[in-house]
Write an enzyme that holds these catalytic residues in place. Structure first.
Site, PDB file in Angstrom:
ATOM      1  N   TYR A   1      50.327  46.732  38.586  1.00 41.39           N
ATOM      2  CA  TYR A   1      50.928  45.878  39.596  1.00 41.39           C
ATOM      3  C   TYR A   1      51.743  46.695  40.589  1.00 41.39           C
ATOM      4  O   TYR A   1      52.411  47.656  40.217  1.00 41.39           O
ATOM      5  CB  TYR A   1      51.865  44.833  38.959  1.00 41.39           C
ATOM      6  CG  TYR A   1      51.138  43.760  38.201  1.00 41.39           C
ATOM      7  CD1 TYR A   1      50.554  42.698  38.880  1.00 41.39           C
ATOM      8  CD2 TYR A   1      51.034  43.804  36.820  1.00 41.39           C
ATOM      9  CE1 TYR A   1      49.872  41.705  38.187  1.00 41.39           C
ATOM     10  CE2 TYR A   1      50.355  42.817  36.124  1.00 41.39           C
ATOM     11  CZ  TYR A   1      49.781  41.768  36.815  1.00 41.39           C
ATOM     12  OH  TYR A   1      49.106  40.785  36.137  1.00 41.39           O
ATOM     13  N   GLU A  57      40.309  38.044  44.360  1.00 38.63           N
ATOM     14  CA  GLU A  57      39.306  38.745  45.167  1.00 38.63           C
ATOM     15  C   GLU A  57      39.753  40.142  45.596  1.00 38.63           C
ATOM     16  O   GLU A  57      38.971  41.091  45.571  1.00 38.63           O
ATOM     17  CB  GLU A  57      38.955  37.919  46.417  1.00 38.63           C
ATOM     18  CG  GLU A  57      38.256  36.601  46.114  1.00 38.63           C
ATOM     19  CD  GLU A  57      36.851  36.791  45.559  1.00 38.63           C
ATOM     20  OE1 GLU A  57      36.183  37.764  45.940  1.00 38.63           O
ATOM     21  OE2 GLU A  57      36.434  35.953  44.740  1.00 38.63           O
ATOM     22  N   TYR A 102      38.864  47.301  42.489  1.00 39.39           N
ATOM     23  CA  TYR A 102      38.306  47.921  41.282  1.00 39.39           C
ATOM     24  C   TYR A 102      36.851  48.342  41.486  1.00 39.39           C
ATOM     25  O   TYR A 102      36.437  49.390  41.003  1.00 39.39           O
ATOM     26  CB  TYR A 102      38.441  46.984  40.078  1.00 39.39           C
ATOM     27  CG  TYR A 102      39.878  46.703  39.717  1.00 39.39           C
ATOM     28  CD1 TYR A 102      40.817  47.728  39.607  1.00 39.39           C
ATOM     29  CD2 TYR A 102      40.316  45.403  39.506  1.00 39.39           C
ATOM     30  CE1 TYR A 102      42.137  47.471  39.297  1.00 39.39           C
ATOM     31  CE2 TYR A 102      41.638  45.138  39.185  1.00 39.39           C
ATOM     32  CZ  TYR A 102      42.546  46.169  39.090  1.00 39.39           C
ATOM     33  OH  TYR A 102      43.854  45.913  38.780  1.00 39.39           O
TER      34      TYR A 102
END
Length: 182
Positions: A96, A135, A141
């Site tokens: 995060y 999204e 990723y």
């Protein structure tokens, strides 16, 4: 200046603070206050975080930008992983960044740190779960080489949601040994 430092037991209050802040920033708009509060109280209470930090198979890292905490990373190996994925895997359980530090390329530092830990621990794959509705994270990723390999349930309070499981194989280049007689 960007730094990544390992989180220790003495850092539990800072870890709790950034965990709650970044989770709220990321998911508050898509979830009810009741589900959000229930999740935060259970996932990020100090006692639970102390147990996670003390687990020898879990590792937390803080990301600092110009000495300000910008984000954090939690990775798991072996029995600390939240899914059985094999002995050759490392899980990124939490990654995060605070809202003000997003879209500055800092997520790459955290992914690179996870890969470095995986190599240090002799793991050849990294996996993570990401909410199917996130999204922005899914695109990130995929750009970093992760591919979808499955899914599992994630509970936000009593609201069952779907996380996509994404995997990345790590490639360790083999040094070329040249024969001195050639």
């Amino acid at each position: 200046m960007v730094e990544i430092n390992k989180c220790e037991l003495k850092d539990v209050d800072t870890l709790q603070e950034i965990s709650i802040e970044t989770f709220r920033e990321t998911f508050q708009e898509q979830n009810t206050p009741e589900h959000m509060n229930d999740y935060l109280e259970n996932a990020y209470n100090p006692k639970k975080l102390e147990q996670e930090i003390s687990n020898p198979y879990s590792f937390f890292y803080f990301l600092y930008v110009n000495l300000k905490i910008a984000g954090y990373l939690k990775v798991n190996i072996d029995s600390a992983q939240t899914e059985v994925m094999g002995n050759d895997t490392l899980e990124i359980e939490r990654i995060y960044l605070k809202k003000d530090f997003q879209e500055l390329g800092l997520g790459t530092y955290l992914i690179n740190k996870a890969e470095a830990v995986a190599r240090e621990k002799n793991k050849s794959k990294i996996w993570l779960g990401v909410w199917e509705k996130n999204e922005k994270a899914l695109i990130f990723y995929q750009k970093k080489g992760f591919s979808r390999v499955g899914q599992h349930s994630f509970f936000m309070g009593n609201d069952e949601q779907t996380d996509l499981i994404m995997l990345k194989k790590l490639y360790n280049p083999v040094p070329i040994v040249q024969n001195v007689n050639d």
